[in-house]
Design a protein around this motif. Structure first.
Motif, PDB file in Angstrom:
ATOM      1  N   PRO A   1      -3.668  -9.595 -22.825  1.00  0.00           N
ATOM      2  CA  PRO A   1      -4.370 -10.524 -21.939  1.00  0.00           C
ATOM      3  C   PRO A   1      -4.172 -11.993 -22.294  1.00  0.00           C
ATOM      4  N   GLY A   2      -3.772 -12.265 -23.525  1.00  0.00           N
ATOM      5  CA  GLY A   2      -3.628 -13.648 -23.963  1.00  0.00           C
ATOM      6  C   GLY A   2      -2.349 -14.296 -23.458  1.00  0.00           C
ATOM      7  N   ARG A   3      -2.241 -15.597 -23.737  1.00  0.00           N
ATOM      8  CA  ARG A   3      -1.038 -16.346 -23.366  1.00  0.00           C
ATOM      9  C   ARG A   3       0.110 -15.948 -24.291  1.00  0.00           C
ATOM     10  N   ILE A   4       1.282 -15.733 -23.724  1.00  0.00           N
ATOM     11  CA  ILE A   4       2.455 -15.338 -24.506  1.00  0.00           C
ATOM     12  C   ILE A   4       3.455 -16.477 -24.506  1.00  0.00           C
ATOM     13  N   VAL A   5       3.891 -16.883 -25.707  1.00  0.00           N
ATOM     14  CA  VAL A   5       4.879 -17.960 -25.819  1.00  0.00           C
ATOM     15  C   VAL A   5       5.987 -17.504 -26.759  1.00  0.00           C
ATOM     16  N   SER A   6       7.160 -18.046 -26.554  1.00  0.00           N
ATOM     17  CA  SER A   6       8.279 -17.735 -27.447  1.00  0.00           C
ATOM     18  C   SER A   6       8.210 -18.626 -28.681  1.00  0.00           C
ATOM     19  N   TYR A   7       8.618 -18.073 -29.810  1.00  0.00           N
ATOM     20  CA  TYR A   7       8.621 -18.832 -31.063  1.00  0.00           C
ATOM     21  C   TYR A   7       9.761 -18.292 -31.915  1.00  0.00           C
ATOM     22  N   HIS A   8      10.899 -18.983 -31.879  1.00  0.00           N
ATOM     23  CA  HIS A   8      12.089 -18.504 -32.571  1.00  0.00           C
ATOM     24  C   HIS A   8      12.763 -19.662 -33.284  1.00  0.00           C
ATOM     25  N   GLU A   9      13.898 -19.383 -33.935  1.00  0.00           N
ATOM     26  CA  GLU A   9      14.531 -20.385 -34.795  1.00  0.00           C
ATOM     27  C   GLU A   9      14.945 -21.643 -34.045  1.00  0.00           C
TER      28      GLU A   9
ATOM     29  N   ALA B   1      10.470 -25.661 -34.660  1.00  0.00           N
ATOM     30  CA  ALA B   1      10.004 -26.994 -35.051  1.00  0.00           C
ATOM     31  C   ALA B   1       9.210 -27.663 -33.939  1.00  0.00           C
ATOM     32  N   SER B   2       9.698 -27.543 -32.703  1.00  0.00           N
ATOM     33  CA  SER B   2       9.039 -28.230 -31.592  1.00  0.00           C
ATOM     34  C   SER B   2       7.752 -27.540 -31.144  1.00  0.00           C
ATOM     35  N   ARG B   3       7.658 -26.235 -31.313  1.00  0.00           N
ATOM     36  CA  ARG B   3       6.489 -25.499 -30.828  1.00  0.00           C
ATOM     37  C   ARG B   3       5.377 -25.399 -31.867  1.00  0.00           C
ATOM     38  N   THR B   4       5.675 -25.646 -33.126  1.00  0.00           N
ATOM     39  CA  THR B   4       4.659 -25.531 -34.168  1.00  0.00           C
ATOM     40  C   THR B   4       3.439 -26.414 -33.925  1.00  0.00           C
ATOM     41  N   PRO B   5       3.592 -27.701 -33.530  1.00  0.00           N
ATOM     42  CA  PRO B   5       2.393 -28.527 -33.298  1.00  0.00           C
ATOM     43  C   PRO B   5       1.465 -27.957 -32.231  1.00  0.00           C
TER      44      PRO B   5
ATOM     45  N   ALA C   1      -4.222  -7.181 -28.638  1.00  0.00           N
ATOM     46  CA  ALA C   1      -5.130  -7.098 -27.491  1.00  0.00           C
ATOM     47  C   ALA C   1      -6.203  -8.176 -27.525  1.00  0.00           C
ATOM     48  N   GLY C   2      -6.556  -8.655 -28.714  1.00  0.00           N
ATOM     49  CA  GLY C   2      -7.624  -9.638 -28.831  1.00  0.00           C
ATOM     50  C   GLY C   2      -7.165 -11.065 -29.007  1.00  0.00           C
ATOM     51  N   ALA C   3      -5.853 -11.304 -28.939  1.00  0.00           N
ATOM     52  CA  ALA C   3      -5.322 -12.648 -29.185  1.00  0.00           C
ATOM     53  C   ALA C   3      -5.500 -13.563 -27.978  1.00  0.00           C
ATOM     54  N   ASP C   4      -5.819 -14.812 -28.262  1.00  0.00           N
ATOM     55  CA  ASP C   4      -5.798 -15.826 -27.212  1.00  0.00           C
ATOM     56  C   ASP C   4      -4.360 -16.259 -26.932  1.00  0.00           C
ATOM     57  N   VAL C   5      -3.554 -16.290 -27.991  1.00  0.00           N
ATOM     58  CA  VAL C   5      -2.141 -16.661 -27.880  1.00  0.00           C
ATOM     59  C   VAL C   5      -1.333 -15.700 -28.747  1.00  0.00           C
ATOM     60  N   VAL C   6      -0.246 -15.166 -28.182  1.00  0.00           N
ATOM     61  CA  VAL C   6       0.697 -14.384 -28.978  1.00  0.00           C
ATOM     62  C   VAL C   6       2.022 -15.141 -28.980  1.00  0.00           C
ATOM     63  N   ALA C   7       2.451 -15.561 -30.150  1.00  0.00           N
ATOM     64  CA  ALA C   7       3.741 -16.244 -30.302  1.00  0.00           C
ATOM     65  C   ALA C   7       4.742 -15.206 -30.797  1.00  0.00           C
ATOM     66  N   ALA C   8       5.808 -14.998 -30.027  1.00  0.00           N
ATOM     67  CA  ALA C   8       6.749 -13.922 -30.322  1.00  0.00           C
ATOM     68  C   ALA C   8       8.167 -14.450 -30.438  1.00  0.00           C
ATOM     69  N   GLU C   9       8.905 -13.904 -31.397  1.00  0.00           N
ATOM     70  CA  GLU C   9      10.309 -14.269 -31.555  1.00  0.00           C
ATOM     71  C   GLU C   9      11.099 -13.914 -30.301  1.00  0.00           C
ATOM     72  N   ASP C  10      10.781 -12.774 -29.697  1.00  0.00           N
ATOM     73  CA  ASP C  10      11.414 -12.339 -28.454  1.00  0.00           C
ATOM     74  C   ASP C  10      10.315 -11.747 -27.580  1.00  0.00           C
ATOM     75  N   THR C  11       9.968 -12.435 -26.507  1.00  0.00           N
ATOM     76  CA  THR C  11       8.842 -11.996 -25.677  1.00  0.00           C
ATOM     77  C   THR C  11       9.129 -10.666 -24.995  1.00  0.00           C
TER      78      THR C  11
END
Length: 278
Positions: free
Chosen positions: A50-58, A62-66, A25-35
């Motif tokens: 409320p924060g921004r949700i982005v996918s982060y999976h195998e 590599a490309s999303r880490t930066p 609930a308090g995150a600015d960004v939530v990176a999830a393996e499966d949104t």
């Protein structure tokens, strides 16, 4: 603000800690393996995102880490979740943790359920010392080589495996570690059809041959200490080896019962035959 690795339930959403809900609930960004799973979990917990949700999976780790590292560096609170359990443990997350560590950015964890620790606790095997080997290789040859490599491991071992490969993996373990080596198969932990099967590896392989479903964790007892000398082990290999079997296979089998490494035993057999060839 730190990167937050947040453990999620491995099956039963009631295992989620109150802190997990607060972090989401308090995150600015939530990176999830499966949104989609993230949103379903948030709904079960009654938590708004409320924060921004982005996918982060195998496939995009590599490309999303930066981008995620940049968010942490800018002071945003980034929460990383995977489908189940702790991020970076056989799941995405290692690259981002490594990037934050290299950039001297803080990283913290929200502890939670663990299939590894739960399976160990339920296995009935010694848990004072253990090692986690992750997922077994998919290819049969690579899987057998890994099992051979850990044949003399004294600690209790934990593996993850897919249901359609469990029978073949247990058969390989029974052959390479010994049919009576104790083990446990834990499936669907914390879920409706949770089951734990305990027994020798050969017995477990026979059970799995009928078909097993669900998320699976295998626990295998460590090798027992032996007092067999290298000379006696070499003699056993020579006695058991014939033209219908490969020397390396015989050495691997004898290594599991004598406590010697398979490579050291193979080298000793080759040296013995060279010294006694005249």
């Amino acid at each position: 603000m730190p990167l937050v690795l947040a453990a999620t339930p491995i099956g039963d959403p009631r295992d989620a800690s109150p802190r997990l809900g607060l972090e989401l609930a308090g995150a600015d960004v939530v990176a999830a393996e499966d949104t989609r799973r993230l949103r379903r979990l948030a709904g079960e917990l009654g938590v708004e995102l409320p924060g921004r949700i982005v996918s982060y999976h195998e496939h995009n780790e590599a490309s999303r880490t930066p981008d995620l590292l940049e968010a942490v560096t800018k002071g945003e609170r980034v929460v990383l979740v995977t489908d189940a359990g702790m991020p970076s443990v056989s799941d995405p997350g290692y690259r981002l943790v490594r990037a934050c560590a290299d950039a001297d950015q803080p990283v913290t964890c929200v502890p939670g359920p663990s299939a590894v620790l739960m399976a160990l606790a339920l296995s009935g095997l010694p848990v004072d010392r253990f090692c986690f080997e992750g997922f077994l290789p998919r290819k049969a040859g690579e899987r057998r080589r890994l099992i051979e490599d850990v044949a003399t491991e004294r600690r209790t071992m934990v593996f993850f495996e897919a249901p359609h490969r469990i029978a073949a993996s247990l058969e390989d373990m029974a052959q390479l570690l010994g049919p009576d080596r104790p083990g446990a198969v834990c499936r669907e932990l914390t879920k409706t059809y949770e089951e734990v099967r305990r027994g020798g590896l050969s017995e477990l392989a026979e059970w799995a041959a009928e078909g097993v479903k669900g998320e699976i964790t295998i626990v295998v007892g460590g090798a027992e200490a032996t007092t067999v000398s290298i000379e006696d082990a070499v003699a056993e290999v020579i006695a058991r080896h014939d033209h219908s079997s490969r020397l390396k296979d015989v050495c691997a089998a004898v290594a599991t019962t004598t406590g010697h490494g398979k490579k050291a035993l193979y080298d000793a057999v080759v040296a013995h035959r060279r010294d006694h060839s005249d």
